[in-house]
Scaffold this motif. Structure first.
Motif, PDB file in Angstrom:
ATOM      1  N   GLU A 323       0.192   7.948  -2.996  1.00  0.00           N
ATOM      2  CA  GLU A 323       0.065   7.270  -4.296  1.00  0.00           C
ATOM      3  C   GLU A 323       1.206   6.263  -4.475  1.00  0.00           C
ATOM      4  OE1 GLU A 323      -0.134   8.320  -9.077  1.00  0.00           O
ATOM      5  OE2 GLU A 323      -0.074   9.932  -7.577  1.00  0.00           O
ATOM      6  N   LEU A 324       2.432   6.684  -4.126  1.00  0.00           N
ATOM      7  CA  LEU A 324       3.562   5.755  -4.241  1.00  0.00           C
ATOM      8  C   LEU A 324       3.410   4.586  -3.278  1.00  0.00           C
ATOM      9  CD1 LEU A 324       6.515   8.322  -4.515  1.00  0.00           C
ATOM     10  CD2 LEU A 324       5.491   6.965  -6.366  1.00  0.00           C
ATOM     11  N   GLY A 325       2.866   4.884  -2.040  1.00  0.00           N
ATOM     12  CA  GLY A 325       2.646   3.806  -1.089  1.00  0.00           C
ATOM     13  C   GLY A 325       1.649   2.780  -1.616  1.00  0.00           C
ATOM     14  N   MET A 326       0.564   3.287  -2.204  1.00  0.00           N
ATOM     15  CA  MET A 326      -0.425   2.357  -2.759  1.00  0.00           C
ATOM     16  C   MET A 326       0.168   1.567  -3.921  1.00  0.00           C
ATOM     17  SD  MET A 326      -4.045   4.443  -2.560  1.00  0.00           S
ATOM     18  CE  MET A 326      -3.430   5.878  -3.451  1.00  0.00           C
ATOM     19  N   ARG A 327       0.977   2.234  -4.733  1.00  0.00           N
ATOM     20  CA  ARG A 327       1.634   1.518  -5.830  1.00  0.00           C
ATOM     21  C   ARG A 327       2.582   0.459  -5.280  1.00  0.00           C
ATOM     22  NH1 ARG A 327       4.093   6.029  -9.678  1.00  0.00           N
ATOM     23  NH2 ARG A 327       4.993   4.134 -10.626  1.00  0.00           N
ATOM     24  N   LEU A 328       3.308   0.786  -4.176  1.00  0.00           N
ATOM     25  CA  LEU A 328       4.220  -0.174  -3.571  1.00  0.00           C
ATOM     26  C   LEU A 328       3.453  -1.369  -3.000  1.00  0.00           C
ATOM     27  CD1 LEU A 328       7.056  -0.970  -2.682  1.00  0.00           C
ATOM     28  CD2 LEU A 328       6.729   0.418  -0.609  1.00  0.00           C
ATOM     29  N   GLU A 329       2.314  -1.074  -2.323  1.00  0.00           N
ATOM     30  CA  GLU A 329       1.510  -2.166  -1.782  1.00  0.00           C
ATOM     31  C   GLU A 329       1.018  -3.084  -2.898  1.00  0.00           C
ATOM     32  OE1 GLU A 329      -1.591  -0.439   0.467  1.00  0.00           O
ATOM     33  OE2 GLU A 329      -0.301   0.182   2.153  1.00  0.00           O
ATOM     34  N   ARG A 330       0.570  -2.470  -3.981  1.00  0.00           N
ATOM     35  CA  ARG A 330       0.105  -3.307  -5.096  1.00  0.00           C
ATOM     36  C   ARG A 330       1.249  -4.143  -5.649  1.00  0.00           C
ATOM     37  NH1 ARG A 330      -2.799   1.446  -6.440  1.00  0.00           N
ATOM     38  NH2 ARG A 330      -1.214   2.015  -7.990  1.00  0.00           N
ATOM     39  N   ALA A 331       2.443  -3.517  -5.779  1.00  0.00           N
ATOM     40  CA  ALA A 331       3.594  -4.267  -6.319  1.00  0.00           C
ATOM     41  C   ALA A 331       4.005  -5.392  -5.381  1.00  0.00           C
ATOM     42  CB  ALA A 331       4.768  -3.306  -6.551  1.00  0.00           C
ATOM     43  N   MET A 332       4.011  -5.081  -4.041  1.00  0.00           N
ATOM     44  CA  MET A 332       4.380  -6.118  -3.083  1.00  0.00           C
ATOM     45  C   MET A 332       3.334  -7.228  -3.062  1.00  0.00           C
ATOM     46  SD  MET A 332       5.816  -3.792   0.078  1.00  0.00           S
ATOM     47  CE  MET A 332       6.093  -5.241   1.074  1.00  0.00           C
ATOM     48  N   GLY A 333       2.056  -6.849  -3.172  1.00  0.00           N
ATOM     49  CA  GLY A 333       1.008  -7.861  -3.213  1.00  0.00           C
ATOM     50  C   GLY A 333       1.158  -8.790  -4.406  1.00  0.00           C
ATOM     51  N   MET A 334       1.456  -8.179  -5.548  1.00  0.00           N
ATOM     52  CA  MET A 334       1.652  -8.987  -6.746  1.00  0.00           C
ATOM     53  C   MET A 334       2.867  -9.889  -6.572  1.00  0.00           C
ATOM     54  SD  MET A 334       0.852  -6.131  -9.696  1.00  0.00           S
ATOM     55  CE  MET A 334       1.364  -7.256 -10.978  1.00  0.00           C
ATOM     56  N   ARG A 335       3.971  -9.308  -5.987  1.00  0.00           N
ATOM     57  CA  ARG A 335       5.184 -10.104  -5.797  1.00  0.00           C
ATOM     58  C   ARG A 335       4.917 -11.239  -4.806  1.00  0.00           C
ATOM     59  NH1 ARG A 335      10.543  -8.933  -6.849  1.00  0.00           N
ATOM     60  NH2 ARG A 335      11.727 -10.864  -6.671  1.00  0.00           N
ATOM     61  N   LEU A 336       4.159 -10.969  -3.726  1.00  0.00           N
ATOM     62  CA  LEU A 336       3.843 -12.004  -2.747  1.00  0.00           C
ATOM     63  C   LEU A 336       2.997 -13.109  -3.374  1.00  0.00           C
ATOM     64  CD1 LEU A 336       3.962 -12.978   0.165  1.00  0.00           C
ATOM     65  CD2 LEU A 336       1.965 -11.545   0.658  1.00  0.00           C
ATOM     66  N   THR A 337       2.030 -12.688  -4.181  1.00  0.00           N
ATOM     67  CA  THR A 337       1.194 -13.686  -4.867  1.00  0.00           C
ATOM     68  C   THR A 337       2.037 -14.591  -5.762  1.00  0.00           C
ATOM     69  OG1 THR A 337      -0.685 -12.153  -4.804  1.00  0.00           O
ATOM     70  CG2 THR A 337      -0.791 -13.972  -6.385  1.00  0.00           C
TER      71      THR A 337
END
Length: 452
Positions: A323-337
């Motif tokens: 769950e934390l990994g998926m949250r991190l991926e979403r956060a990194m995706g948002m940050r990359l965008t």
């Protein structure tokens, strides 16, 4: 009216008279011992016996009812001299005076009976009959010894019962006399031998029924003391159920008959097998029930272990990590965008501020310089090519190859590579190498000549 018909007279009937006489007789005399000879014996189908008891001067009618007759140890006959114990009574139907017999024995047994009672009381006072001194019978004897006559009916009865109840049980027969003047001593010796050999862990002392005199060998004091001192348990089975001997009282157990002794000494094989089968079924059910309980308990513990097992915590931690990994991926995706959008914005601004026009002019200028450089290099290369061609002609003029082309050759020593200019520089047998304009030769010197 007759002068005898007076109301004050007490007139008795015959029935009343006989009844009153019977009451007086039965209430006035105790039980009596009477000796006499039997005559006119009759035993109808009812099983009762009726006879006269007489002596040289008188006789009296006697009645022996079936329940008492069945207890006799002998069969009464006309002419037998007997001793009876009886009570006085009256047979009211005929007015006959009679004796009601309670016990009967042949004449002569009275002395034996008194001797029996005296010895019984003596041994009882000494404690030979005390149940606390008696040995327990083995529940499952390894071997049974039978002390009896080998030809009597008692041994056959015992063997038949033993074969039926427990055919696998070993049996040892110790033959002995069971009647007569020498029987007591022989029975005593046989018991001592059987006890000393230790082949059996249970002994049966047996004899068929008979009169008190027939069974007298088993009332011997020496035999009684031997039985009491034996180490091997003894079952006494002498006579019928109504017969009692001193051996019965001193033995560790009394059986009413020899057949009963066989049943007392052994377990019923069929009943034992049935009992074992029942125990087996109970054991199987108990084990199954216990296994089921243990299985249920194990399942309960297993369920608790699954709940408390570290693997469950690891799985939960893994789930949290996912769950934390998926949250991190979403956060990194948002940050990359966001960064990509920022980059696009900066690129657009850079394009607006970029010196592209100046760069274009510099590129054109650089192109002109390149053309000039190319022409200059081509001119230099042409001059150098002309120079090279002139030098090549000069070199060709002095080149040995040019000489070779005119038919000359160059010869060298094959071993040393030295150029040979004189014939003296080699000798016959040496190998020489000759280079031509095209190709070369290897030859061996056969002869050398000096210049003329």
């Amino acid at each position: 009216m007759s002068k005898f018909a007076s109301p004050s007279r007490d007139i008795w009937s015959v029935s009343r008279l006989n009844g009153e006489i019977r009451t007086v007789l039965e209430g006035s005399f105790p039980l009596l011992w009477v000796e006499g000879e039997i005559s006119n014996l009759a035993t109808p189908r009812s099983g009762h016996s009726y006879f006269s008891l007489k002596d040289a001067h008188a006789q009296v009618r006697c009645a022996l009812f079936r329940n008492k007759r069945q207890l006799l140890r002998f069969q009464p006959r006309d002419g037998d001299k007997v001793l009876i114990r009886a009570r006085i009574s009256l047979y009211e139907a005929r007015g006959d005076f009679q004796l009601i017999v309670e016990h009967m024995e042949p004449v002569g047994e009275g002395a034996l009976q008194r001797a029996f009672e005296e010895l019984k009381a003596k041994l009882d006072r000494e404690g030979l009959f005390d149940t606390r001194n008696k040995k327990a019978l083995p529940a499952f004897p390894r071997c049974i010894g039978i002390v009896t006559s080998p030809t009597g009916a008692a041994i056959q009865d015992i063997l038949q019962i033993l074969r039926r109840r427990f055919p696998a049980l070993p049996i040892i027969i110790y033959p002995t006399l069971v009647q007569g003047s020498e029987a007591a001593a022989e029975i005593t010796r046989t018991l001592e031998i059987a006890d000393a050999r230790k082949d059996c862990d249970l002994l049966i002392l047996a004899r068929g029924g008979g009169s008190l005199e027939d069974l007298w060998a088993f009332n011997d004091e020496g035999l009684a003391r031997t039985i009491a001192n034996l180490e091997t348990p003894v079952i006494s089975a002498v006579g019928h159920e109504i017969d009692f001997t001193i051996a019965d009282f001193v033995a560790d157990r009394r059986a009413p008959t020899p057949s009963a002794a066989a049943e007392l000494a052994t377990q019923n094989q069929e009943q034992l097998l049935a009992h074992l089968e029942g125990l087996k079924q109970r054991l199987v059910r108990a084990i199954s029930r216990r296994l089921q309980e243990r299985h249920q308990h194990l399942e309960h513990i297993s369920h608790k272990l699954q709940i408390l097992h570290p693997r469950q915590q690891i799985l939960q931690d893994q789930q949290l990590l996912d769950e934390l990994g998926m949250r991190l991926e979403r956060a990194m995706g948002m940050r990359l965008t966001q960064n990509q959008q920022r980059c696009h914005q900066l690129t657009a601004r850079l394009r607006l501020l970029s010196p592209s026009h100046r760069i274009t002019m510099l590129e054109e200028k650089l192109g002109n310089y390149g053309q000039k450089l190319l022409h200059s290099m081509q001119n230099i290369l042409s001059r150098k090519q002309l120079q090279f061609a002139g030098l090549s002609r000069e070199l060709q003029a002095v080149s040995p190859l040019n000489t070779l082309a005119r038919g000359y050759s160059i010869t060298t020593d094959a071993a040393t590579g030295k150029v040979l200019t004189r014939s003296s520089e080699t000798k016959p047998g040496n190998r020489i190498h000759t280079r031509l304009l095209e190709g070369s030769l290897v030859s061996v010197v056969e002869n050398s000549q000096k210049k003329d």
